[in-house]
Design a protein around this motif. Structure first.
Motif: not given
Length: 147
Positions: A108-132
């Motif tokens: 999440v941190k690396v994608m926020a810094e290097k790939a433009g993952l915004d707050a909504a995207g960070q939460q979406a990533f956490r949601n996806v990973m919670a399922t995984v």
């Protein structure tokens, strides 16, 4: 499905540099959580100051992110991808579930810094990973691994 799409919108920079991004992820994981470096036998003897320039760390980081990309693109239909991964991480590598949660936050941190993952995207990533991670846990239980 929306969570997967939200994360995939920022996946391009990761795909464009799997090795560089993978090295960033693993170097940061090992720096912020030094105990995790011991889980990788081939990286145990690498001093922290040399991680970022290490080709083997970059290669393994690329492998991790490529597999993650496959999982993201499967958009939840990932049982065939996840089962062998869970099997090796339980039986061969003995990786506890908590470590998947640690690397999730690092990504999440690396994608926020290097790939433009915004707050909504960070939460979406956490949601996806919670399922995984829940699905990895289910596989671990089937295998009798108390991860």
């Amino acid at each position: 499905m929306a969570d997967f799409d939200c994360v995939l919108k920022c996946w391009g920079p990761v795909e464009a540099d799997y090795s560089g991004m993978g090295n960033l992820v693993l170097t940061r994981l090992f720096t912020e959580h030094p105990e995790t470096q011991k889980l990788f036998p081939k990286f145990v003897s690498i001093p922290q100051g040399e991680l970022s320039g290490n080709a083997a760390v970059s290669a393994h980081g690329a492998t991790v992110l490529k597999k993650l990309g496959e999982l993201l693109k499967a958009k939840g239909n990932h049982a065939a991808i996840l089962k062998p991964l869970a099997n090796t991480h339980a039986n061969k590598h003995k990786i506890a579930l908590g470590n998947f949660k640690l690397i999730t936050e690092i990504i999440v941190k690396v994608m926020a810094e290097k790939a433009g993952l915004d707050a909504a995207g960070q939460q979406a990533f956490r949601n996806v990973m919670a399922t995984v991670i829940a699905d990895i846990d289910a596989n671990y239980k089937e295998l009798g691994f108390a991860g």
